[in-house]
Structures are given as structure tokens and as C-alpha cells.
Design an enzyme around this catalytic site. Structure first.
Site, PDB file in Angstrom:
ATOM      1  N   ASN A   9      20.970 -13.126 -25.755  1.00 56.81           N
ATOM      2  CA  ASN A   9      21.015 -13.943 -26.567  1.00 56.81           C
ATOM      3  C   ASN A   9      22.533 -14.625 -26.577  1.00 56.81           C
ATOM      4  O   ASN A   9      23.454 -14.253 -26.917  1.00 56.81           O
ATOM      5  CB  ASN A   9      20.674 -13.683 -28.120  1.00 56.81           C
ATOM      6  CG  ASN A   9      20.914 -14.901 -28.914  1.00 56.81           C
ATOM      7  OD1 ASN A   9      21.103 -15.981 -28.573  1.00 56.81           O
ATOM      8  ND2 ASN A   9      20.826 -14.411 -30.376  1.00 56.81           N
ATOM      9  N   LYS A  11      23.661 -17.370 -27.712  1.00 56.85           N
ATOM     10  CA  LYS A  11      23.837 -18.012 -29.110  1.00 56.85           C
ATOM     11  C   LYS A  11      24.527 -19.380 -28.701  1.00 56.85           C
ATOM     12  O   LYS A  11      24.337 -20.121 -27.789  1.00 56.85           O
ATOM     13  CB  LYS A  11      24.815 -17.327 -30.075  1.00 56.85           C
ATOM     14  CG  LYS A  11      24.140 -15.878 -30.222  1.00 56.85           C
ATOM     15  CD  LYS A  11      25.163 -15.040 -31.197  1.00 56.85           C
ATOM     16  CE  LYS A  11      24.443 -13.579 -31.172  1.00 56.85           C
ATOM     17  NZ  LYS A  11      24.927 -13.107 -32.222  1.00 56.85           N
ATOM     18  N   HIS A  94      15.712 -14.965 -35.560  1.00 58.80           N
ATOM     19  CA  HIS A  94      17.174 -14.291 -35.426  1.00 58.80           C
ATOM     20  C   HIS A  94      17.753 -14.130 -37.006  1.00 58.80           C
ATOM     21  O   HIS A  94      17.853 -15.150 -37.808  1.00 58.80           O
ATOM     22  CB  HIS A  94      18.102 -14.816 -34.195  1.00 58.80           C
ATOM     23  CG  HIS A  94      19.301 -14.087 -34.207  1.00 58.80           C
ATOM     24  ND1 HIS A  94      20.479 -14.096 -34.776  1.00 58.80           N
ATOM     25  CD2 HIS A  94      19.167 -13.110 -33.192  1.00 58.80           C
ATOM     26  CE1 HIS A  94      21.311 -13.274 -34.324  1.00 58.80           C
ATOM     27  NE2 HIS A  94      20.823 -12.651 -33.290  1.00 58.80           N
ATOM     28  N   GLU A  96      21.035 -14.849 -37.746  1.00 61.80           N
ATOM     29  CA  GLU A  96      21.937 -15.883 -37.947  1.00 61.80           C
ATOM     30  C   GLU A  96      20.784 -17.127 -38.428  1.00 61.80           C
ATOM     31  O   GLU A  96      21.207 -17.793 -39.287  1.00 61.80           O
ATOM     32  CB  GLU A  96      22.684 -16.488 -36.579  1.00 61.80           C
ATOM     33  CG  GLU A  96      23.735 -15.160 -36.619  1.00 61.80           C
ATOM     34  CD  GLU A  96      24.028 -14.811 -35.146  1.00 61.80           C
ATOM     35  OE1 GLU A  96      23.790 -15.906 -34.121  1.00 61.80           O
ATOM     36  OE2 GLU A  96      24.372 -13.744 -34.775  1.00 61.80           O
ATOM     37  N   GLU A 166      16.858  -5.574 -35.484  1.00 62.58           N
ATOM     38  CA  GLU A 166      18.195  -5.873 -35.447  1.00 62.58           C
ATOM     39  C   GLU A 166      18.682  -5.852 -36.766  1.00 62.58           C
ATOM     40  O   GLU A 166      18.726  -6.755 -37.599  1.00 62.58           O
ATOM     41  CB  GLU A 166      18.486  -7.352 -34.953  1.00 62.58           C
ATOM     42  CG  GLU A 166      17.948  -7.530 -33.438  1.00 62.58           C
ATOM     43  CD  GLU A 166      18.825  -8.689 -32.962  1.00 62.58           C
ATOM     44  OE1 GLU A 166      19.552  -8.424 -31.766  1.00 62.58           O
ATOM     45  OE2 GLU A 166      18.787  -9.969 -33.273  1.00 62.58           O
ATOM     46  N   GLY A 172      27.088  -8.209 -33.855  1.00 61.13           N
ATOM     47  CA  GLY A 172      28.568  -8.534 -33.721  1.00 61.13           C
ATOM     48  C   GLY A 172      29.470  -8.042 -34.458  1.00 61.13           C
ATOM     49  O   GLY A 172      30.479  -8.439 -34.616  1.00 61.13           O
ATOM     50  N   SER A 212      25.205  -4.597 -31.387  1.00 59.99           N
ATOM     51  CA  SER A 212      26.376  -4.088 -30.764  1.00 59.99           C
ATOM     52  C   SER A 212      25.931  -3.009 -29.781  1.00 59.99           C
ATOM     53  O   SER A 212      26.439  -2.128 -29.292  1.00 59.99           O
ATOM     54  CB  SER A 212      27.171  -3.396 -31.726  1.00 59.99           C
ATOM     55  OG  SER A 212      27.717  -4.547 -32.705  1.00 59.99           O
ATOM     56  N   GLY A 234      27.131 -10.396 -27.840  1.00 56.81           N
ATOM     57  CA  GLY A 234      28.320 -10.693 -27.216  1.00 56.81           C
ATOM     58  C   GLY A 234      28.167 -10.054 -25.647  1.00 56.81           C
ATOM     59  O   GLY A 234      28.824 -10.744 -24.760  1.00 56.81           O
TER      60      GLY A 234
HETATM   61  C1  PEP Z   1      22.437 -10.536 -31.669  1.00 55.67           C
HETATM   62  O1  PEP Z   1      22.855 -11.523 -31.965  1.00 55.67           O
HETATM   63  O2  PEP Z   1      21.024 -10.516 -31.643  1.00 55.67           O
HETATM   64  C2  PEP Z   1      23.007  -9.388 -31.153  1.00 55.67           C
HETATM   65  C3  PEP Z   1      22.547  -8.290 -31.023  1.00 55.67           C
HETATM   66  O3  PEP Z   1      24.592  -9.611 -31.277  1.00 55.67           O
HETATM   67  P1  PEP Z   1      25.650  -8.378 -30.612  1.00 55.67           P
HETATM   68  O4  PEP Z   1      24.919  -7.715 -29.431  1.00 55.67           O
HETATM   69  O5  PEP Z   1      26.817  -9.254 -30.240  1.00 55.67           O
HETATM   70  O6  PEP Z   1      25.612  -7.493 -31.888  1.00 55.67           O
END
Ligand code: PEP
Length: 249
Positions: A9, A11, A94, A96, A166, A172, A212, A234
Site C-alpha cells: 500500500n 498510500k 484501511h 487511515e 491490521e 506505521g 510494520s 512503509g
Molecule cells: C498499512 O498501512 O497498511 C501498513 C501495514 O503500514 P506499515 O507497514 O507501514 O505499518
């Protein structure tokens, strides 16, 4: 037999030039894998990304869509529009989108229905906040997110659904659910789906972990029996890291 999937993703990162550069690097470094590999650039770069990946095994997917087919919804994108540029899969729910754009379970249920009508596959995201885990409420929260958005679906719809658990506290933040915590929740999700539908649906749905995931922890997380891959934020923006994570599956 459920699919193994690694999805990135992106973003709101990477302009058009950077999108092409990252895709070129990723295509060159893509490990040989039987897993499905997906990347989700921003809306404006989707078309370009579809063209750039047409000879690779990378599937370009969308980060979001509106539930209406068309109309007076300034700034929004419909499932029909996604389909018309060759997109087959959309991420919905998601954290966010839930936190910053007010996407409730009820809105997500409408988006899910609309995506299915458009014959889109859905990567459906959900997960508890830190407070829910601290108070031991995480199983109840996850169950209600799933139930509110997905449990009115026809059983046949499930072949178009991929789940992405998640935990919000791990997105993040550099903090990851332990492989045991991920396995425990993924097993709980399968039990919940078995109770609401049946064991065949529960066993056939791919459940990704997100939060993460990095090259250093992917092998251990993906090694758990109910974890079928990852949704990566990320680390998906760095070709070496994303390809190492793909290798881990
Ligand atoms: C995400 O935004 O779906 C995600 C898992 O981000 P990160 O891997 O940066 O934690």
C-alpha cells in the site's frame, strides 16, 4: 487452497515519475514466487502503473473507491472507473480511511457491495486500536468490524474477498504484533467466519497481516499457519525491502 499474497500500500506517496521508477526497480528485483504480488499506487498513477506492469506478475490495485457508480461526488472515484482502466482489486476499510475520512462500518458495507457489483476483488482491512487490546476488547472489535461489513454477504461473494488484519497500533509505528498475536487473531477470524458461514469459506479466505512488516520479521510472521501473507505500508516503498518480504513468503 488459499492464495498467498503480498500487497504493498503506497498510500499518498510517489508522483508519476517516482511510480514508474519504483515499479521498474521492483520488476527487476522481483523474486520468483508463486505468491500473488500487488501494489497500490495513488489514483492518479494507476493507469500509468497498469501499463508499466503489463508484462510482469505485479497486479496494480486501488487504495479506495466510492460506493456510487457515478454522480455528484466531487473528488471521488467509482468502481466502474477503476475497472475501465484495468484494475481488478480494491483495498477497502484501511484504518487511515476509517480514522481520517470517517469511514464507518456502514459506509464500508456499501462500498463492499458496490465493489462486488463491479466484479472487483476486495482487500478488506480491519483491526483494533491500542486501547481495545489493552482492555482485552480486541476480539470483540474485530468480530464486529467483520460482521457489520461482511456477514450479510452471500456465501458466493467470499471468493472475491481477501482479509487484511491490521492492528491500528502496529501501522506505521514500527511496533509489530508478535507472530503469536497475529496467529491467535487470524485463527479467531477463521472461527468467527466458520460460525457465520461455514468452514470451507473460512479455510479458503486468505488472511493477510499488516502492521510494520519488514524484511527482518516477515519470515516469522508469514510462518504462522493462518497468516497467508501481508499488507505492507512503509517497506513497500523500498524495492529491496518489498522484494525481501516477497521472498519471505
Ligand atoms: C498499512 O498501512 O497498511 C501498513 C501495514 O503500514 P506499515 O507497514 O507501514 O505499518
Amino acid at each position: 487452497m488459499r492464495s498467498k499474497i503480498v500487497a504493498g500500500n503506497w498510500k499518498m506517496n510517489k508522483n508519476g515519475t517516482e511510480t514508474e521508477a519504483l515499479l521498474a526497480e521492483l520488476t527487476a528485483k522481483l523474486p520468483n514466487t508463486s505468491a500473488e504480488v500487488m501494489v497500490a499506487p495513488t489514483f492518479v498513477n494507476l493507469s500509468q502503473a497498469v501499463t508499466a506492469t503489463q508484462d510482469s506478475k505485479i497486479e496494480v490495485i486501488a487504495q479506495n473507491m466510492h460506493d456510487a457508480l457515478s454522480g455528484a461526488f466531487t473528488g471521488e472515484i467509482s468502481g466502474d472507473m477503476l475497472k475501465s482502466i484495468g484494475i481488478q482489486t480494491v483495498i477497502l476499510g484501511h484504518s487511515e480511511r476509517r480514522a481520517y475520512f470517517g469511514e464507518t462500518d456502514a459506509i464500508l458495507a456499501k462500498k463492499v457491495a458496490s465493489a462486488l457489483e463491479q466484479n472487483l476483488r476486495i482487500v478488506f482491512c480491519f483491526g483494533e486500536e491500542l486501547e481495545d487490546r489493552k482492555t482485552g476488547n480486541h476480539f470483540a472489535v474485530v468480530k464486529s468490524q467483520l460482521s457489520n461489513a461482511l456477514f450479510s454477504l452471500a456465501p458466493s461473494a467470499w471468493k472475491h474477498i481477501v482479509l487484511a488484519y491490521e492492528p491500528v497500533w502496529a501501522i506505521g509505528t514500527g511496533e509489530t504484533a508478535s507472530p503469536e498475536q497475529a496467529q491467535e487473531m487470524h485463527a479467531f477470524i477463521r472461527t468467527t467466519i466458520t460460525e457465520a458461514f461455514d468452514a470451507t469459506i473460512a479455510q479458503n479466505v486468505s488472511i493477510l497481516y499488516g502492521g510494520s512488516v519488514k524484511p527482518g520479521n516477515a519470515v516469522e510472521i508469514f510462518g504462522k499457519p493462518d497468516v497467508d501473507g501481508g499488507l505492507i505500508g512503509g517497506a513497500a516503498l523500498v524495492a529491496d525491502d518489498f522484494s525481501a518480504i516477497i521472498s519471505a513468503i
